[in-house]
Design a protein around this motif. Sequence first.
Motif, PDB file in Angstrom:
ATOM      1  N   GLU A 160       0.834  -1.196   0.000  1.00 39.49           N
ATOM      2  CA  GLU A 160       0.000   0.000   0.000  1.00 39.49           C
ATOM      3  C   GLU A 160       0.877   1.258   0.000  1.00 39.49           C
ATOM      4  O   GLU A 160       0.592   2.237  -0.689  1.00 39.49           O
ATOM      5  CB  GLU A 160      -0.912  -0.031   1.229  1.00 39.49           C
ATOM      6  CG  GLU A 160      -2.031   0.985   1.204  1.00 39.49           C
ATOM      7  CD  GLU A 160      -3.042   0.721   2.307  1.00 39.49           C
ATOM      8  OE1 GLU A 160      -4.239   0.605   1.988  1.00 39.49           O
ATOM      9  OE2 GLU A 160      -2.640   0.646   3.492  1.00 39.49           O
ATOM     10  N   MET A 161       1.948   1.232   0.784  1.00 40.21           N
ATOM     11  CA  MET A 161       2.891   2.356   0.796  1.00 40.21           C
ATOM     12  C   MET A 161       3.501   2.573  -0.586  1.00 40.21           C
ATOM     13  O   MET A 161       3.622   3.710  -1.063  1.00 40.21           O
ATOM     14  CB  MET A 161       4.003   2.101   1.812  1.00 40.21           C
ATOM     15  CG  MET A 161       3.565   2.157   3.256  1.00 40.21           C
ATOM     16  SD  MET A 161       4.946   1.682   4.352  1.00 40.21           S
ATOM     17  CE  MET A 161       4.251   2.028   5.965  1.00 40.21           C
ATOM     18  N   GLU A 162       3.890   1.490  -1.230  1.00 43.82           N
ATOM     19  CA  GLU A 162       4.503   1.594  -2.564  1.00 43.82           C
ATOM     20  C   GLU A 162       3.529   2.200  -3.553  1.00 43.82           C
ATOM     21  O   GLU A 162       3.914   3.030  -4.397  1.00 43.82           O
ATOM     22  CB  GLU A 162       4.960   0.217  -3.025  1.00 43.82           C
ATOM     23  CG  GLU A 162       5.708   0.254  -4.339  1.00 43.82           C
ATOM     24  CD  GLU A 162       6.305  -1.096  -4.720  1.00 43.82           C
ATOM     25  OE1 GLU A 162       6.542  -1.308  -5.924  1.00 43.82           O
ATOM     26  OE2 GLU A 162       6.541  -1.932  -3.815  1.00 43.82           O
ATOM     27  N   ASP A 163       2.266   1.819  -3.470  1.00 42.48           N
ATOM     28  CA  ASP A 163       1.237   2.396  -4.330  1.00 42.48           C
ATOM     29  C   ASP A 163       1.136   3.903  -4.118  1.00 42.48           C
ATOM     30  O   ASP A 163       1.087   4.679  -5.093  1.00 42.48           O
ATOM     31  CB  ASP A 163      -0.105   1.716  -4.013  1.00 42.48           C
ATOM     32  CG  ASP A 163      -1.280   2.376  -4.710  1.00 42.48           C
ATOM     33  OD1 ASP A 163      -1.352   2.305  -5.950  1.00 42.48           O
ATOM     34  OD2 ASP A 163      -2.121   2.975  -4.003  1.00 42.48           O
ATOM     35  N   CYS A 164       1.134   4.322  -2.861  1.00 43.20           N
ATOM     36  CA  CYS A 164       1.055   5.754  -2.548  1.00 43.20           C
ATOM     37  C   CYS A 164       2.299   6.509  -3.034  1.00 43.20           C
ATOM     38  O   CYS A 164       2.192   7.617  -3.579  1.00 43.20           O
ATOM     39  CB  CYS A 164       0.893   5.957  -1.041  1.00 43.20           C
ATOM     40  SG  CYS A 164      -0.709   5.439  -0.382  1.00 43.20           S
ATOM     41  N   LEU A 165       3.474   5.920  -2.850  1.00 47.58           N
ATOM     42  CA  LEU A 165       4.705   6.578  -3.279  1.00 47.58           C
ATOM     43  C   LEU A 165       4.740   6.775  -4.790  1.00 47.58           C
ATOM     44  O   LEU A 165       5.232   7.799  -5.277  1.00 47.58           O
ATOM     45  CB  LEU A 165       5.921   5.780  -2.819  1.00 47.58           C
ATOM     46  CG  LEU A 165       6.281   5.915  -1.336  1.00 47.58           C
ATOM     47  CD1 LEU A 165       7.388   4.937  -0.980  1.00 47.58           C
ATOM     48  CD2 LEU A 165       6.711   7.341  -1.008  1.00 47.58           C
ATOM     49  N   GLY A 166       4.211   5.824  -5.517  1.00 50.21           N
ATOM     50  CA  GLY A 166       4.154   5.977  -6.965  1.00 50.21           C
ATOM     51  C   GLY A 166       3.315   7.176  -7.358  1.00 50.21           C
ATOM     52  O   GLY A 166       3.691   7.962  -8.251  1.00 50.21           O
ATOM     53  N   ALA A 167       2.171   7.351  -6.674  1.00 54.59           N
ATOM     54  CA  ALA A 167       1.309   8.498  -6.955  1.00 54.59           C
ATOM     55  C   ALA A 167       1.987   9.800  -6.555  1.00 54.59           C
ATOM     56  O   ALA A 167       1.896  10.811  -7.272  1.00 54.59           O
ATOM     57  CB  ALA A 167      -0.020   8.337  -6.215  1.00 54.59           C
ATOM     58  N   GLY A 181       5.747  14.224   3.625  1.00 49.58           N
ATOM     59  CA  GLY A 181       5.922  14.023   5.053  1.00 49.58           C
ATOM     60  C   GLY A 181       4.851  13.130   5.642  1.00 49.58           C
ATOM     61  O   GLY A 181       3.804  12.893   5.028  1.00 49.58           O
ATOM     62  N   LEU A 182       5.120  12.645   6.836  1.00 47.81           N
ATOM     63  CA  LEU A 182       4.201  11.776   7.560  1.00 47.81           C
ATOM     64  C   LEU A 182       3.640  12.507   8.768  1.00 47.81           C
ATOM     65  O   LEU A 182       4.163  13.536   9.196  1.00 47.81           O
ATOM     66  CB  LEU A 182       4.915  10.506   8.012  1.00 47.81           C
ATOM     67  CG  LEU A 182       5.511   9.642   6.909  1.00 47.81           C
ATOM     68  CD1 LEU A 182       6.417   8.563   7.500  1.00 47.81           C
ATOM     69  CD2 LEU A 182       4.398   9.000   6.067  1.00 47.81           C
ATOM     70  N   GLN A 192       9.759   1.906   7.026  1.00 46.57           N
ATOM     71  CA  GLN A 192       9.291   1.245   5.801  1.00 46.57           C
ATOM     72  C   GLN A 192       9.182   2.230   4.649  1.00 46.57           C
ATOM     73  O   GLN A 192       9.561   1.932   3.506  1.00 46.57           O
ATOM     74  CB  GLN A 192       7.938   0.557   6.043  1.00 46.57           C
ATOM     75  CG  GLN A 192       7.936  -0.466   7.161  1.00 46.57           C
ATOM     76  CD  GLN A 192       9.081  -1.448   7.064  1.00 46.57           C
ATOM     77  OE1 GLN A 192       9.216  -2.174   6.070  1.00 46.57           O
ATOM     78  NE2 GLN A 192       9.909  -1.485   8.096  1.00 46.57           N
ATOM     79  N   TRP A 193       8.672   3.441   4.941  1.00 48.28           N
ATOM     80  CA  TRP A 193       8.613   4.468   3.898  1.00 48.28           C
ATOM     81  C   TRP A 193      10.011   4.801   3.393  1.00 48.28           C
ATOM     82  O   TRP A 193      10.230   4.948   2.182  1.00 48.28           O
ATOM     83  CB  TRP A 193       7.952   5.733   4.446  1.00 48.28           C
ATOM     84  CG  TRP A 193       6.474   5.641   4.701  1.00 48.28           C
ATOM     85  CD1 TRP A 193       5.850   5.513   5.914  1.00 48.28           C
ATOM     86  CD2 TRP A 193       5.424   5.686   3.718  1.00 48.28           C
ATOM     87  NE1 TRP A 193       4.488   5.480   5.742  1.00 48.28           N
ATOM     88  CE2 TRP A 193       4.197   5.585   4.410  1.00 48.28           C
ATOM     89  CE3 TRP A 193       5.408   5.816   2.325  1.00 48.28           C
ATOM     90  CZ2 TRP A 193       2.964   5.609   3.757  1.00 48.28           C
ATOM     91  CZ3 TRP A 193       4.183   5.834   1.670  1.00 48.28           C
ATOM     92  CH2 TRP A 193       2.980   5.728   2.382  1.00 48.28           C
ATOM     93  N   LEU A 194      10.964   4.901   4.323  1.00 45.01           N
ATOM     94  CA  LEU A 194      12.343   5.198   3.929  1.00 45.01           C
ATOM     95  C   LEU A 194      12.932   4.078   3.084  1.00 45.01           C
ATOM     96  O   LEU A 194      13.606   4.327   2.075  1.00 45.01           O
ATOM     97  CB  LEU A 194      13.195   5.413   5.182  1.00 45.01           C
ATOM     98  CG  LEU A 194      12.929   6.703   5.964  1.00 45.01           C
ATOM     99  CD1 LEU A 194      13.622   6.651   7.315  1.00 45.01           C
ATOM    100  CD2 LEU A 194      13.391   7.927   5.169  1.00 45.01           C
ATOM    101  N   LYS A 201      11.077   3.808  -5.122  1.00 45.76           N
ATOM    102  CA  LYS A 201       9.631   3.746  -5.313  1.00 45.76           C
ATOM    103  C   LYS A 201       8.940   5.101  -5.240  1.00 45.76           C
ATOM    104  O   LYS A 201       7.757   5.206  -5.567  1.00 45.76           O
ATOM    105  CB  LYS A 201       9.014   2.810  -4.272  1.00 45.76           C
ATOM    106  CG  LYS A 201       9.594   1.400  -4.261  1.00 45.76           C
ATOM    107  CD  LYS A 201       9.430   0.709  -5.600  1.00 45.76           C
ATOM    108  CE  LYS A 201       9.980  -0.724  -5.540  1.00 45.76           C
ATOM    109  NZ  LYS A 201       9.851  -1.411  -6.859  1.00 45.76           N
ATOM    110  N   GLY A 202       9.664   6.128  -4.785  1.00 41.28           N
ATOM    111  CA  GLY A 202       9.042   7.443  -4.696  1.00 41.28           C
ATOM    112  C   GLY A 202       9.822   8.364  -3.785  1.00 41.28           C
ATOM    113  O   GLY A 202      10.934   8.043  -3.366  1.00 41.28           O
ATOM    114  N   PRO A 203       9.256   9.542  -3.459  1.00 41.68           N
ATOM    115  CA  PRO A 203       9.996  10.551  -2.685  1.00 41.68           C
ATOM    116  C   PRO A 203      10.304  10.090  -1.263  1.00 41.68           C
ATOM    117  O   PRO A 203       9.546   9.335  -0.656  1.00 41.68           O
ATOM    118  CB  PRO A 203       9.060  11.760  -2.684  1.00 41.68           C
ATOM    119  CG  PRO A 203       7.697  11.195  -2.943  1.00 41.68           C
ATOM    120  CD  PRO A 203       7.902  10.018  -3.828  1.00 41.68           C
TER     121      PRO A 203
END
Length: 349
Positions: A160-167, A181-182, A192-194, A201-203
Amino acid sequence: MKLNPLGRTGMMVSELCLGTMTFGTQTDEPDAHAQIDMALAAGINFLDTAEMYPVNPIRAETIGLTETIIGNWNAATGRRGEYILATKHSGEGMKAARDGARISSKTIAQTIEGSLKRLQTDYIDLYQFHWPNRGSYMFRKNWAFAPEKSGQTGDEVRAEMEDCLGALAREVERGTIRAFGLSNESAWGTSQWLRLAEAGKGPRVASIQNEYSLMCRLYDTDLAELSAYEDVGLLAFSPLATGLLTGKYLNDALPEGSRKTVNDNLGGRVGPRAEAAVAAYVGVAEKHGLDPVQMALAWCAGRPFMASVIFGASTVAQLAHILEGADLKLSAEVLADLDATHRAHPMPY
């Protein structure tokens, strides 16, 4: 005013940030615009808002009003380029926003477009996820926190995080956001985001906006270490513990127009242990001839992992009082007394 790095973005933010969550409820539009003027004049270059604001209370009919008030100031003054603007995407369960949908690639673009329109700007400097889809231990949920309640496996959370990072990556490319930011996150979630950002995968996460004050120090262990080694600074919200640390509620006082008049337990923060802690912290301020509001904010600003301290002021007069102490640095003696008070009154709510 001292400037701190916003993660590894290259942006520098003032150590104090004007929070705007009362713009549209406790703070009317003329007062809100005067506050923005006053904050910028004092050297604050950072404003924080969210699509769900204003609060106290949160109502479907006022969702987005705070962003609209800020947008009206942007349009009237032409000064949007003079400050760093942060806003947030509401998470799962916020029925007034997208009927409570989870944050995903399906919601991010449309939510950003809504914020841009209300804010009357072409870009958002820091775009934050207001709380994780899987839930959080914030807002007094730490007392009964159980990660498995989310119903997701670690792999499902990461997907789910990867999907969001792509967007988010697509929005960075479009130029609608500069950084990510979180908010209300944990050490595990942030890591996990890092990890996913490092995999391309994204910013990369620039900051974490969590509650932090003399009375709420959950950040001091694992997240503090993550901030230090990963350059992910804290944006502290409720640094005055929703007004408790001002001392204005001591001895059952209830000032007219205060937050407690519309939220009697201040989000679960009111209780006998909190009362005792507030009295002790106010006592430290009195002992050293300090204003308790200015002392609490200066303590937060001095923490080694702090990017910026987000404070709110219902009125221009409150903002002026805060700004009078903007350059305050606490002595070693004050810090020692505050540490001793924390040990005597840990986790008071």
